[in-house]
Design a protein around this motif. Structure first.
Motif, PDB file in Angstrom:
ATOM      1  N   ASP A 143      -1.404  -8.545   6.733  1.00  0.00           N
ATOM      2  CA  ASP A 143      -2.380  -8.489   7.661  1.00  0.00           C
ATOM      3  C   ASP A 143      -2.732  -7.610   8.194  1.00  0.00           C
ATOM      4  O   ASP A 143      -3.839  -7.267   8.751  1.00  0.00           O
ATOM      5  CB  ASP A 143      -1.807  -9.863   8.706  1.00  0.00           C
ATOM      6  N   ALA A 171      -2.261  -6.360  -0.642  1.00  0.00           N
ATOM      7  CA  ALA A 171      -2.042  -7.590   0.252  1.00  0.00           C
ATOM      8  C   ALA A 171      -1.443  -8.904  -0.554  1.00  0.00           C
ATOM      9  O   ALA A 171      -0.658  -9.522  -0.339  1.00  0.00           O
ATOM     10  CB  ALA A 171      -3.343  -8.019   0.904  1.00  0.00           C
ATOM     11  N   LEU A 179      -3.371  -4.661   6.901  1.00  0.00           N
ATOM     12  CA  LEU A 179      -4.464  -4.157   5.980  1.00  0.00           C
ATOM     13  C   LEU A 179      -5.482  -4.893   6.289  1.00  0.00           C
ATOM     14  O   LEU A 179      -6.630  -4.272   5.742  1.00  0.00           O
ATOM     15  CB  LEU A 179      -4.047  -4.135   4.531  1.00  0.00           C
ATOM     16  N   THR A 180      -5.592  -6.336   6.760  1.00  0.00           N
ATOM     17  CA  THR A 180      -6.747  -7.040   6.522  1.00  0.00           C
ATOM     18  C   THR A 180      -7.163  -7.632   7.869  1.00  0.00           C
ATOM     19  O   THR A 180      -7.659  -6.988   8.952  1.00  0.00           O
ATOM     20  CB  THR A 180      -6.618  -8.195   5.384  1.00  0.00           C
ATOM     21  N   GLU A 181      -6.956  -8.932   8.140  1.00  0.00           N
ATOM     22  CA  GLU A 181      -7.514  -9.485   9.174  1.00  0.00           C
ATOM     23  C   GLU A 181      -6.906  -9.561  10.499  1.00  0.00           C
ATOM     24  O   GLU A 181      -7.497  -9.482  11.728  1.00  0.00           O
ATOM     25  CB  GLU A 181      -8.023 -11.086   9.025  1.00  0.00           C
ATOM     26  N   GLN A 220      -6.211  -0.844  -3.954  1.00  0.00           N
ATOM     27  CA  GLN A 220      -7.098  -1.485  -3.023  1.00  0.00           C
ATOM     28  C   GLN A 220      -6.328  -2.332  -2.005  1.00  0.00           C
ATOM     29  O   GLN A 220      -5.278  -2.940  -2.445  1.00  0.00           O
ATOM     30  CB  GLN A 220      -8.104  -2.491  -3.996  1.00  0.00           C
ATOM     31  N   PRO A 221      -6.771  -2.424  -0.541  1.00  0.00           N
ATOM     32  CA  PRO A 221      -6.226  -3.330   0.323  1.00  0.00           C
ATOM     33  C   PRO A 221      -5.850  -4.941  -0.276  1.00  0.00           C
ATOM     34  O   PRO A 221      -4.798  -5.175  -0.072  1.00  0.00           O
ATOM     35  CB  PRO A 221      -6.992  -3.145   1.413  1.00  0.00           C
ATOM     36  N   GLU A 222      -6.766  -5.295  -0.936  1.00  0.00           N
ATOM     37  CA  GLU A 222      -6.825  -6.764  -1.159  1.00  0.00           C
ATOM     38  C   GLU A 222      -5.509  -7.040  -2.457  1.00  0.00           C
ATOM     39  O   GLU A 222      -4.706  -7.756  -2.477  1.00  0.00           O
ATOM     40  CB  GLU A 222      -8.081  -7.269  -1.924  1.00  0.00           C
ATOM     41  N   ARG A 244      -1.503   3.774   4.550  1.00  0.00           N
ATOM     42  CA  ARG A 244      -2.787   3.271   4.182  1.00  0.00           C
ATOM     43  C   ARG A 244      -3.344   4.658   3.163  1.00  0.00           C
ATOM     44  O   ARG A 244      -3.558   4.433   2.114  1.00  0.00           O
ATOM     45  CB  ARG A 244      -3.945   3.213   5.239  1.00  0.00           C
TER      46      ARG A 244
END
Ligand code: AMP
Ligand code: MG
Length: 487
Positions: free
Chosen positions: A377, A418, A379-381, A413-415, A404
């Motif tokens: 999380d 994750a 990395l993302t939301e 890539q972040p996705e 990062r």
């Protein structure tokens, strides 16, 4: 009902075991039956989940085709050698070749005294039965090699420990019950013919290609070393503490075996131990790789006479094999922990950010499982799910920046990162305080909490928002600081 048992262990010489039947119990009742596992064994007769199975898995009826035995072994317990231990409260019913072609042992634990019971009663209290059921099945769902739980039964008889406790019988399924201690038993007696028989049996079962090797005992030793290196690295990556890594609890198959005083870390602390008898921290979280190697050295010693006719040559071969542990462990550890920070294909340089994060977790006593789970999380939301675990978000900013940057430099890539992390970092582990809750209720005859926790732990990587509180660490008053041996 025909259960198609094989009994290759019972065909070995008499020095390997004693024949005996389980002792019946007064008033058995079902606690749990693992239909999926029974199906894997090819046992899908519905009668197995009802009265007929209850009679079998309580030890009240020996199924047709089974040849029950208690096996003998020795072992180093907390570093001291005990020349004769053996199944003191376990009885092997026999082996089953499953749908997947693998041969497995089916063993009753808590089925009454055996010639190896010493002063013990051969019984199990309900608490350890529930703990082993939940934790071994959770480990299986987490993907860790482990013995499995086929059945748990309430015996209807009391057992006498510190307190009077309800008794239980647990049915364990294992790729085998061969341990380092089995080899130590024959080696310590200088019984070379049986040591060789045991080795051949183990090779056939666990390292069949080793039968063609120039020195089958060496192929076996190397196989066990690599399996244990991978296993302990896997434990480490989940914050698992076995708690009683004696050589009689070190499996030749490479499965986790004997869930006595085991536990998962809450706050990260390499010195953490749970077993109340492990006063010196011999089996602390961070010491597990050292101890695994120590146990493997005991196996190597036991096998020496089979490694070469010349003692010097035998020692050289044993040492060369043991030298492979470090590389095997490091490779597996790096692969597991790299995945935990989002890197599916590891490189040696990925260790640096992992070690950096572990140092932060240790300094701030942050929950191991929640931290890694929250990292995806970050990395993302929802970055707070990670940074909120630390005292002030600033604490983790420099590390997050470097991480990062590291991912970018690796072209990840972040996705993608994750996704890798969500597969490597469980949300639900069998936390001690939850197991204690289950045991408290179980003692009162209430298995609702057992069912619920078991259901949650079958899907450890799924979010399960309705069960979110089961992901949390203990409140201060819920912390379990010591667990007791499963005796
Ligand atoms: P563990 O620490 O559970 O691996 O057990 C170590 C040894 O103690 C094994 O030989 C067990 O069979 C034996 N043992 C443990 N509990 C009992 C018991 N209640 N009755 C008889 N033997 C036991
Ligand atoms: Mg044991």
């Amino acid at each position: 009902m025909r259960l198609s048992f094989h009994n290759t262990y019972a065909r070995l010489p008499p020095a390997f075991f004693e024949r005996l039947d389980p002792s019946p119990v007064a008033a058995p009742r079902w606690i749990a039956f693992n239909r999926d596992l029974a199906g894997l064994l090819g046992w899908d007769d519905p009668g197995l989940g009802s009265d007929e199975g209850l009679a079998i898995f309580s030890g009240n009826r020996v199924p047709e085709g089974a040849e029950p035995i208690a096996t003998v072994y020795a072992g180093h317990q907390f570093g001291g050698f005990v020349p004769r231990l053996g199944d003191g409260r376990a009885i092997l019913l026999g082996e089953v070749v499953g749908r997947d072609g693998w041969r497995r042992d089916v063993q009753l634990k808590g089925a009454g005294p055996t010639p190896y019971s010493r002063r013990g009663d051969g019984r199990s209290a309900l608490g350890p039965v529930l703990r082993e059921y939940l934790v071994s099945e959770a480990m299986a769902a987490l993907g860790v090699p482990t013995t499995r739980a086929l059945a748990a039964v309430w015996s209807g008889e009391p057992v006498y420990r510190e307190n009077v406790e309800p008794g239980g019988v647990f049915t364990r399924v294992a790729r085998s019950h061969l341990r380092v201690g089995t080899f130590e038993y024959f080696s310590a007696r200088g019984d070379l013919p049986n040591l060789e028989t045991l080795t051949n049996h183990a090779v056939e079962r666990h390292d069949p290609e080793g039968a063609e090797a120039e020195i089958p005992a060496l192929a076996l030793l190397e196989g066990v070393i690599l399996r244990q290196a991978g296993l302990v690295a896997h434990w480490m990556s989940l914050g698992f503490i076995h708690g009683v890594m004696n050589t009689d609890n070190t499996s030749i198959s490479g499965e986790t075996i004997d869930y006595g005083p085991c536990a998962f870390l809450d706050g990260y602390d390499p010195a953490k131990r749970f077993s109340f008898i492990d006063t010196r921290g011999r089996y602390a979280y961070g010491n597990q790789p050292n101890i695994a190697l120590w146990n493997l050295a005991r196996l190597a010693e036991a096998l020496l006479p089979l490694l070469a006719p010349e003692p010097k040559e035998a020692v050289a071969r044993a040492e060369a094999a043991l030298d492979r542990f470090a590389a095997g462990f490091e490779e597996a550890w790096t692969r597991r922990f790299a995945a935990k920070i989002g890197i599916a294909v590891p490189r040696p340089e990925d260790r640096e950010p992992v070690l950096g994060l572990l140092a932060l977790l240790e300094t701030h006593a942050v929950d191991f499982t929640l931290a890694f789970r929250g990292l995806a999380d970050a990395l993302t939301e929802v970055p707070e799910r990670f940074s909120g675990l630390f005292p002030g978000p600033g604490v983790v900013v420099p590390w997050l920046e470097r991480w990062r940057q590291h991912l970018r430099s690796r072209g990840i890539q972040p996705e993608e990162a994750a996704e890798t992390m969500r597969r490597a970092n469980p949300l639900f582990i069998p936390r001690n305080h939850r197991i204690e809750e289950v045991i408290r209720a179980g003692r009162e005859g209430d298995f609702g909490p057992f069912e619920r926790l078991h259901g949650i732990l079958r899907r450890p990587f799924d979010d399960q928002p309705e069960n979110r509180e089961f992901a949390e660490g203990p409140e201060p008053h819920e912390v379990v600081s010591a667990t007791f041996c499963g005796t």
